[in-house]
Structures are given as structure tokens and as C-alpha cells.
Design a protein around this motif. Structure first.
Motif, PDB file in Angstrom:
ATOM      1  N   ARG A 191       0.853  -1.195   0.000  1.00  0.00           N
ATOM      2  CA  ARG A 191       0.000   0.000   0.000  1.00  0.00           C
ATOM      3  C   ARG A 191       0.887   1.242   0.000  1.00  0.00           C
ATOM      4  O   ARG A 191       1.918   1.302   0.665  1.00  0.00           O
ATOM      5  CB  ARG A 191      -0.867   0.028   1.258  1.00  0.00           C
ATOM      6  N   SER A 192       0.439   2.279  -0.727  1.00  0.00           N
ATOM      7  CA  SER A 192       1.132   3.564  -0.661  1.00  0.00           C
ATOM      8  C   SER A 192       0.749   4.315   0.612  1.00  0.00           C
ATOM      9  O   SER A 192       1.542   5.099   1.144  1.00  0.00           O
ATOM     10  CB  SER A 192       0.793   4.411  -1.891  1.00  0.00           C
ATOM     11  N   LYS A 193      -0.472   4.077   1.118  1.00  0.00           N
ATOM     12  CA  LYS A 193      -0.921   4.636   2.386  1.00  0.00           C
ATOM     13  C   LYS A 193      -1.557   3.505   3.202  1.00  0.00           C
ATOM     14  O   LYS A 193      -2.299   2.690   2.657  1.00  0.00           O
ATOM     15  CB  LYS A 193      -1.946   5.754   2.171  1.00  0.00           C
ATOM     16  N   LEU A 194      -1.274   3.503   4.491  1.00  0.00           N
ATOM     17  CA  LEU A 194      -1.834   2.455   5.339  1.00  0.00           C
ATOM     18  C   LEU A 194      -3.175   2.898   5.909  1.00  0.00           C
ATOM     19  O   LEU A 194      -3.257   3.934   6.573  1.00  0.00           O
ATOM     20  CB  LEU A 194      -0.869   2.129   6.483  1.00  0.00           C
ATOM     21  N   PRO A 195      -4.222   2.116   5.683  1.00  0.00           N
ATOM     22  CA  PRO A 195      -5.545   2.496   6.175  1.00  0.00           C
ATOM     23  C   PRO A 195      -5.717   2.165   7.649  1.00  0.00           C
ATOM     24  O   PRO A 195      -5.101   1.220   8.166  1.00  0.00           O
ATOM     25  CB  PRO A 195      -6.486   1.652   5.321  1.00  0.00           C
ATOM     26  N   TYR A 196      -6.547   2.945   8.324  1.00  0.00           N
ATOM     27  CA  TYR A 196      -6.966   2.593   9.675  1.00  0.00           C
ATOM     28  C   TYR A 196      -8.137   1.621   9.536  1.00  0.00           C
ATOM     29  O   TYR A 196      -9.153   1.943   8.934  1.00  0.00           O
ATOM     30  CB  TYR A 196      -7.407   3.838  10.442  1.00  0.00           C
ATOM     31  N   MET A 197      -7.978   0.427  10.100  1.00  0.00           N
ATOM     32  CA  MET A 197      -9.034  -0.589  10.038  1.00  0.00           C
ATOM     33  C   MET A 197      -9.227  -1.159  11.438  1.00  0.00           C
ATOM     34  O   MET A 197      -8.319  -1.750  12.000  1.00  0.00           O
ATOM     35  CB  MET A 197      -8.660  -1.686   9.039  1.00  0.00           C
ATOM     36  N   HIS A 198     -10.412  -0.981  11.981  1.00  0.00           N
ATOM     37  CA  HIS A 198     -10.711  -1.340  13.366  1.00  0.00           C
ATOM     38  C   HIS A 198     -11.180  -2.793  13.501  1.00  0.00           C
ATOM     39  O   HIS A 198     -11.079  -3.378  14.580  1.00  0.00           O
ATOM     40  CB  HIS A 198     -11.785  -0.391  13.895  1.00  0.00           C
ATOM     41  N   SER A 199     -11.691  -3.362  12.418  1.00  0.00           N
ATOM     42  CA  SER A 199     -12.224  -4.719  12.477  1.00  0.00           C
ATOM     43  C   SER A 199     -11.979  -5.422  11.148  1.00  0.00           C
ATOM     44  O   SER A 199     -11.579  -4.804  10.159  1.00  0.00           O
ATOM     45  CB  SER A 199     -13.718  -4.701  12.829  1.00  0.00           C
ATOM     46  N   ILE A 200     -12.254  -6.723  11.131  1.00  0.00           N
ATOM     47  CA  ILE A 200     -11.999  -7.539   9.947  1.00  0.00           C
ATOM     48  C   ILE A 200     -13.188  -8.469   9.735  1.00  0.00           C
ATOM     49  O   ILE A 200     -13.842  -8.891  10.691  1.00  0.00           O
ATOM     50  CB  ILE A 200     -10.686  -8.341  10.128  1.00  0.00           C
ATOM     51  N   GLY A 201     -13.500  -8.756   8.465  1.00  0.00           N
ATOM     52  CA  GLY A 201     -14.589  -9.675   8.145  1.00  0.00           C
ATOM     53  C   GLY A 201     -14.040 -11.053   7.798  1.00  0.00           C
ATOM     54  O   GLY A 201     -12.907 -11.184   7.320  1.00  0.00           O
ATOM     55  N   LEU A 202     -14.854 -12.094   8.037  1.00  0.00           N
ATOM     56  CA  LEU A 202     -14.375 -13.444   7.793  1.00  0.00           C
ATOM     57  C   LEU A 202     -15.524 -14.357   7.400  1.00  0.00           C
ATOM     58  O   LEU A 202     -16.601 -14.331   8.009  1.00  0.00           O
ATOM     59  CB  LEU A 202     -13.698 -13.999   9.053  1.00  0.00           C
ATOM     60  N   THR A 203     -15.285 -15.162   6.361  1.00  0.00           N
ATOM     61  CA  THR A 203     -16.182 -16.257   6.011  1.00  0.00           C
ATOM     62  C   THR A 203     -15.387 -17.557   6.171  1.00  0.00           C
ATOM     63  O   THR A 203     -14.238 -17.545   6.605  1.00  0.00           O
ATOM     64  CB  THR A 203     -16.687 -16.141   4.566  1.00  0.00           C
ATOM     65  N   GLU A 204     -15.966 -18.670   5.789  1.00  0.00           N
ATOM     66  CA  GLU A 204     -15.240 -19.937   5.904  1.00  0.00           C
ATOM     67  C   GLU A 204     -14.054 -20.004   4.954  1.00  0.00           C
ATOM     68  O   GLU A 204     -13.081 -20.727   5.218  1.00  0.00           O
ATOM     69  CB  GLU A 204     -16.186 -21.109   5.640  1.00  0.00           C
ATOM     70  N   GLU A 205     -14.101 -19.242   3.871  1.00  0.00           N
ATOM     71  CA  GLU A 205     -13.030 -19.292   2.874  1.00  0.00           C
ATOM     72  C   GLU A 205     -12.171 -18.048   2.812  1.00  0.00           C
ATOM     73  O   GLU A 205     -11.000 -18.119   2.418  1.00  0.00           O
ATOM     74  CB  GLU A 205     -13.619 -19.520   1.477  1.00  0.00           C
ATOM     75  N   TYR A 206     -12.722 -16.885   3.207  1.00  0.00           N
ATOM     76  CA  TYR A 206     -12.052 -15.624   2.937  1.00  0.00           C
ATOM     77  C   TYR A 206     -11.976 -14.715   4.166  1.00  0.00           C
ATOM     78  O   TYR A 206     -12.899 -14.672   4.991  1.00  0.00           O
ATOM     79  CB  TYR A 206     -12.788 -14.855   1.831  1.00  0.00           C
ATOM     80  N   ALA A 207     -10.861 -13.990   4.247  1.00  0.00           N
ATOM     81  CA  ALA A 207     -10.773 -12.817   5.118  1.00  0.00           C
ATOM     82  C   ALA A 207     -11.065 -11.592   4.254  1.00  0.00           C
ATOM     83  O   ALA A 207     -10.632 -11.529   3.094  1.00  0.00           O
ATOM     84  CB  ALA A 207      -9.388 -12.706   5.740  1.00  0.00           C
TER      85      ALA A 207
END
Length: 322
Positions: A191-207
Motif C-alpha cells: 500500500r502507498s498509504k496504510l488504512p486505519y481498520m478497526h475490524s476484519i470480516g471473515l467467512t469460511e473461505e475468505y478474510a
């Protein structure tokens, strides 16, 4: 059976005062149900972080990194000390790494391990990683709300690595936390800029990582009055959504317009080749300023209306990446 919750427990020490809710010193709250669930036992204890212990020893809020500020403000010398003191205030979440140790989290990769029975603070830890910043003083941001990998005791999270060399790009590194001493890197996203990310999503196959256009001017934080002022919101830019396959590490990218500022991913699930996500969104990043304690303590009856969230559903078609 017990439940442990983490949150703000102290904002004033001596004649010094924290100015923002998110900077409040961390306090644990334990709720234990007795056999038969006929009674409930409650206990609470401050996390014995260096931030807390140094503040208690000095009789004032010690110089450590803050989102906002202290009143009275840090002196120039104190501000310099705060920049190298390291992230200490783990006041957001409690998770279990693997099937053994419990940890208090904030928006950074470091954590404090605790004893879930006594609420005693054991030690500060950082799970092993394949990469790290050039200088240890640069914090590694992460999700305060990692997600548990289905069918396992593993957690899926990310950590950001800031690159100070101009010819190198920052990276968002997605990893599987097996225990406090064992991790696996799934993917690394430049990344050229780092994003602020407070949470993450998840399924059985994917983040699923949602990189809305909010970043920190890391190289110039000292030039701003507060860290919160160093956040840069570019609402005219798209939100980058990264879909990372948990087994292969393949990364797919989708751009979303218009951008939305959000804090929490309420729900993520997969139906065939479609991922459905629900986000709690706000009108803009400015809502962060509304959580200053003087606003929360005000008698303005309309103040809470400015913090109303809107649940937005985003549907991702993996085949067409739309």
C-alpha cells in the motif's frame, strides 16, 4: 462460565485529565455464572500496563501515546517521550489466542496477556511476525476485533508495517494467529498509504479487509497537535476491499464508491460466490471528535444525534469483482 469485558476505567489522575474517551485507561470486568446459573459474581481490575503504573507512580498521566491529548497538554519533552514509549493502553477487546492464553487488545498488534480467573496482568506480548518496521518505536496497527477462523481456535488478523525508506511500500499483512507464540502469514498487501481498520470480516473461505480512505500521516505525527489530527480522510477516494483466500493467500481487490467511514463489521457471510457484509457506518470521520469527553459531558440534548450509525449492506460478487 465467565465473560470478560474490557473498556475505559480511568480518565483522571491527580490534576491531569484525558480528553478523549478512547484514551481512557483500560479496566477489565468479569462476570461469572455459578453452577445452575442461580447467581452472578462480578469483579473488576485495572490492567497493570506501564501506562497505568507510571501514571500512578507519578500522580499524573504519564507521557505515553494518545489519540487525543492530556489536559494540561504534554510539554515538548513529554511529547517526545510519548513518541518512543510504545503502545500500552489495551482498552478495547479481550480475545483468546489458541486454546490457552487470554489477551487485551487495542488497535495495535501488541497485547497484554491476562489471567481470566484473577484478572491479573501477566505480561505484554507481540506474536511473532515475518516482517516488522525498521525501527521498533514505530507501532504496528492491527484490528482490535480479529475474527475466529471457522472450525478452529485460530484468529485471523492483520498488522500494518510502516516503511520509512521512500523506495519501499508499506504493507498490510494478513495472518493466522495459532497461539501467542505461533502465527502463519497468509498474504502481504502493498500500500502507498496504510488504512486505519478497526475490524476484519471473515467467512469460511475468505478474510475481508475494508480499507476506507483514512490513513495516518505517520512520518509527521509530531507536527500535529494530536494523533487524531494526523488522520487524513480522503472521502473523494474509493474504499479498497481486499478479499483474501485463507488457504491459498490469493488476494482480490474491489473498489467501492462512494466511500463510507465505518468502525465495526457487524456481519460477514458467504453464499456461493457472493460475500455479504454489514457495516456500521457514520457520515464522516469527524464523529471521532464528537467522542471527546467535554462533548459527552455536555448538556446538549442534540449531541447524541450526531453519532447515529447506519447499517449498510455490501454485496461482493467474487466472479466479477463488483
Amino acid at each position: 462460565m465467565f465473560k470478560i469485558r474490557n473498556g475505559v476505567g480511568l480518565v483522571d489522575v491527580g490534576d491531569t485529565h484525558l480528553t478523549h474517551l478512547f484514551d481512557g485507561m483500560a479496566k477489565l470486568h468479569s462476570f461469572k455464572f455459578t453452577p445452575g446459573h442461580d447467581s452472578l459474581l462480578f469483579s473488576a481490575k485495572m490492567i497493570q500496563s506501564n501506562f497505568y503504573k507510571d501514571s500512578m507512580k507519578a500522580g499524573k498521566i504519564a507521557p505515553y501515546p494518545l489519540l487525543d491529548s492530556r489536559n494540561p497538554s504534554y510539554t515538548k519533552e513529554e511529547k517526545g517521550k510519548s513518541m518512543v514509549a510504545g503502545i500500552e493502553n489495551m482498552n478495547i477487546n479481550v480475545v483468546r489466542y489458541g486454546d490457552s492464553t487470554y489477551h487485551c487488545l487495542s488497535d495495535f498488534f501488541d497485547s497484554y496477556e491476562i489471567d481470566p480467573e484473577t484478572l491479573n496482568t501477566i505480561k505484554k506480548i507481540r506474536p511473532p511476525t515475518d516482517s516488522k518496521p525498521l525501527f521498533d518505536m514505530i507501532p504496528m496497527s492491527a484490528a482490535a476485533h480479529p475474527a475466529q477462523e471457522p472450525g478452529t481456535t485460530n484468529l485471523i488478523n492483520f498488522y500494518n508495517v510502516v516503511e520509512v525508506l521512500p523506495w519501499k511500500r508499506h504493507t498490510v499483512n494478513v495472518l493466522r494467529i495459532i497461539s501467542s507464540t505461533e502465527t502463519e502469514t497468509i498474504a502481504s498487501i502493498p500500500r502507498s498509504k496504510l488504512p486505519y481498520m478497526h475490524s476484519i470480516g471473515l467467512t469460511e473461505e475468505y478474510a475481508v479487509l475494508v480499507a476506507h480512505p483514512l490513513s495516518v500521516d505517520n512520518m509527521n505525527v509530531m507536527n500535529y497537535n494530536t494523533t487524531m489530527d494526523a488522520f487524513i480522510w480522503e472521502g473523494d477516494q474509493p474504499t479498497d476491499i481486499y478479499v483474501v483466500h485463507l488457504k491459498t493467500g490469493e488476494v482480490k481487490q474491489i473498489k467501492l464508491n462512494p466511500s463510507l467511514f465505518f468502525m465495526h463489521i457487524a456481519n460477514t457471510y458467504q453464499v456461493g460466490h457472493t460475500i455479504v457484509m454489514d457495516w456500521t457506518t457514520y457520515s464522516s470521520y469527524e464523529m471521532m471528535y464528537l467522542l471527546r469527553l467535554d462533548n459527552m459531558r455536555s448538556s446538549d440534548p442534540y449531541w447524541p444525534n450526531s453519532l447515529v450509525t447506519h447499517l449498510k449492506r455490501v454485496v461482493i460478487a467474487l466472479a466479477s469483482l463488483t
